[in-house]
Write a protein that holds these residues in place. Sequence first.
Motif, PDB file in Angstrom:
ATOM      1  N   ALA A   1     -40.112  56.147 199.927  1.00 23.58           N
ATOM      2  CA  ALA A   1     -40.239  56.779 198.610  1.00 23.58           C
ATOM      3  C   ALA A   1     -39.515  58.126 198.594  1.00 23.58           C
ATOM      4  CB  ALA A   1     -41.709  56.958 198.248  1.00 23.58           C
ATOM      5  N   ALA A   2     -39.638  58.915 199.661  1.00 28.80           N
ATOM      6  CA  ALA A   2     -38.941  60.196 199.738  1.00 28.80           C
ATOM      7  C   ALA A   2     -37.431  59.980 199.794  1.00 28.80           C
ATOM      8  CB  ALA A   2     -39.420  60.974 200.962  1.00 28.80           C
ATOM      9  N   HIS A   3     -37.008  58.940 200.492  1.00 33.56           N
ATOM     10  CA  HIS A   3     -35.573  58.651 200.637  1.00 33.56           C
ATOM     11  C   HIS A   3     -34.925  58.263 199.309  1.00 33.56           C
ATOM     12  CE1 HIS A   3     -31.892  57.366 202.639  1.00 33.56           C
ATOM     13  NE2 HIS A   3     -31.968  56.227 201.967  1.00 33.56           N
ATOM     14  N   VAL A   4     -35.660  57.542 198.460  1.00 36.03           N
ATOM     15  CA  VAL A   4     -35.075  57.080 197.194  1.00 36.03           C
ATOM     16  C   VAL A   4     -35.360  58.019 196.019  1.00 36.03           C
ATOM     17  CG1 VAL A   4     -35.110  54.660 197.901  1.00 36.03           C
ATOM     18  CG2 VAL A   4     -37.025  55.575 196.589  1.00 36.03           C
ATOM     19  N   ALA A   5     -36.128  59.076 196.254  1.00 36.95           N
ATOM     20  CA  ALA A   5     -36.438  60.023 195.173  1.00 36.95           C
ATOM     21  C   ALA A   5     -35.136  60.552 194.575  1.00 36.95           C
ATOM     22  CB  ALA A   5     -37.284  61.170 195.713  1.00 36.95           C
ATOM     23  N   GLY A   6     -35.026  60.480 193.270  1.00 33.50           N
ATOM     24  CA  GLY A   6     -33.840  60.971 192.579  1.00 33.50           C
ATOM     25  C   GLY A   6     -32.712  59.954 192.448  1.00 33.50           C
ATOM     26  N   LYS A   7     -32.838  58.795 193.088  1.00 32.74           N
ATOM     27  CA  LYS A   7     -31.805  57.760 192.967  1.00 32.74           C
ATOM     28  C   LYS A   7     -32.072  56.915 191.722  1.00 32.74           C
ATOM     29  CE  LYS A   7     -30.674  57.082 197.837  1.00 32.74           C
ATOM     30  NZ  LYS A   7     -29.276  56.855 198.081  1.00 32.74           N
ATOM     31  N   GLY A   8     -31.020  56.468 191.082  1.00 35.39           N
ATOM     32  CA  GLY A   8     -31.149  55.576 189.940  1.00 35.39           C
ATOM     33  C   GLY A   8     -31.461  54.156 190.380  1.00 35.39           C
ATOM     34  N   ARG A   9     -31.923  53.339 189.464  1.00 36.51           N
ATOM     35  CA  ARG A   9     -32.282  51.944 189.781  1.00 36.51           C
ATOM     36  C   ARG A   9     -31.103  51.144 190.327  1.00 36.51           C
ATOM     37  NH1 ARG A   9     -36.840  49.528 187.946  1.00 36.51           N
ATOM     38  NH2 ARG A   9     -35.750  47.565 187.577  1.00 36.51           N
ATOM     39  N   ASP A  10     -29.895  51.496 189.933  1.00 33.01           N
ATOM     40  CA  ASP A  10     -28.719  50.747 190.362  1.00 33.01           C
ATOM     41  C   ASP A  10     -28.027  51.353 191.580  1.00 33.01           C
ATOM     42  OD1 ASP A  10     -29.069  48.877 188.365  1.00 33.01           O
ATOM     43  OD2 ASP A  10     -27.819  49.964 186.941  1.00 33.01           O
ATOM     44  N   GLN A  11     -28.586  52.418 192.140  1.00 30.88           N
ATOM     45  CA  GLN A  11     -27.976  53.027 193.317  1.00 30.88           C
ATOM     46  C   GLN A  11     -28.457  52.333 194.587  1.00 30.88           C
ATOM     47  OE1 GLN A  11     -28.952  57.251 192.115  1.00 30.88           O
ATOM     48  NE2 GLN A  11     -26.962  57.510 193.110  1.00 30.88           N
ATOM     49  N   LEU A  12     -27.600  52.334 195.594  1.00 34.73           N
ATOM     50  CA  LEU A  12     -27.950  51.728 196.873  1.00 34.73           C
ATOM     51  C   LEU A  12     -28.979  52.587 197.602  1.00 34.73           C
ATOM     52  CD1 LEU A  12     -24.334  50.822 198.052  1.00 34.73           C
ATOM     53  CD2 LEU A  12     -26.043  49.262 197.097  1.00 34.73           C
ATOM     54  N   VAL A  13     -29.907  51.936 198.276  1.00 27.12           N
ATOM     55  CA  VAL A  13     -30.922  52.649 199.050  1.00 27.12           C
ATOM     56  C   VAL A  13     -30.310  53.156 200.349  1.00 27.12           C
ATOM     57  CG1 VAL A  13     -33.134  52.439 200.248  1.00 27.12           C
ATOM     58  CG2 VAL A  13     -32.806  51.329 198.031  1.00 27.12           C
ATOM     59  N   PHE A  14     -29.577  52.314 201.035  1.00 26.65           N
ATOM     60  CA  PHE A  14     -28.930  52.677 202.292  1.00 26.65           C
ATOM     61  C   PHE A  14     -27.431  52.497 202.111  1.00 26.65           C
ATOM     62  CE2 PHE A  14     -33.090  50.827 203.350  1.00 26.65           C
ATOM     63  CZ  PHE A  14     -33.686  51.947 203.887  1.00 26.65           C
ATOM     64  N   THR A  15     -26.664  53.484 202.543  1.00 26.51           N
ATOM     65  CA  THR A  15     -25.218  53.427 202.358  1.00 26.51           C
ATOM     66  C   THR A  15     -24.475  53.672 203.660  1.00 26.51           C
ATOM     67  OG1 THR A  15     -25.114  55.777 201.810  1.00 26.51           O
ATOM     68  CG2 THR A  15     -25.373  54.242 199.969  1.00 26.51           C
ATOM     69  N   ALA A  16     -23.234  53.241 203.679  1.00 28.40           N
ATOM     70  CA  ALA A  16     -22.334  53.509 204.801  1.00 28.40           C
ATOM     71  C   ALA A  16     -21.934  54.985 204.741  1.00 28.40           C
ATOM     72  CB  ALA A  16     -21.099  52.606 204.668  1.00 28.40           C
TER      73      ALA A  16
END
Length: 76
Positions: free
Chosen positions: A34-49
């Motif tokens: 939850a802390a990692h995805v805070a501020g990310k939009g629904r269409d943004q990747l959770v984990f990225t290169a």
Amino acid sequence: MAFAEVSGEAVEGTPKNHQRRSVPIPRFLVDELAAHVAGKGRDQLVFTAPNGGPLRKPTSGHGCSGRRRRRSGWLG
């Protein structure tokens, strides 16, 4: 959102069955995720290169991880 490898490129699309999928995670990871995805939009990747794109499966034994696998005996 799903990615497929097409001619060496990551192409965005839908999962094979075109339906939403759920991924169960252990309870102890919920707060950290939850802390990692805070501020990310629904269409943004959770984990990225490192370059910000989708994570991709290594396709060869080259690079740092390939050297580690060779030393460990995973590759010939």
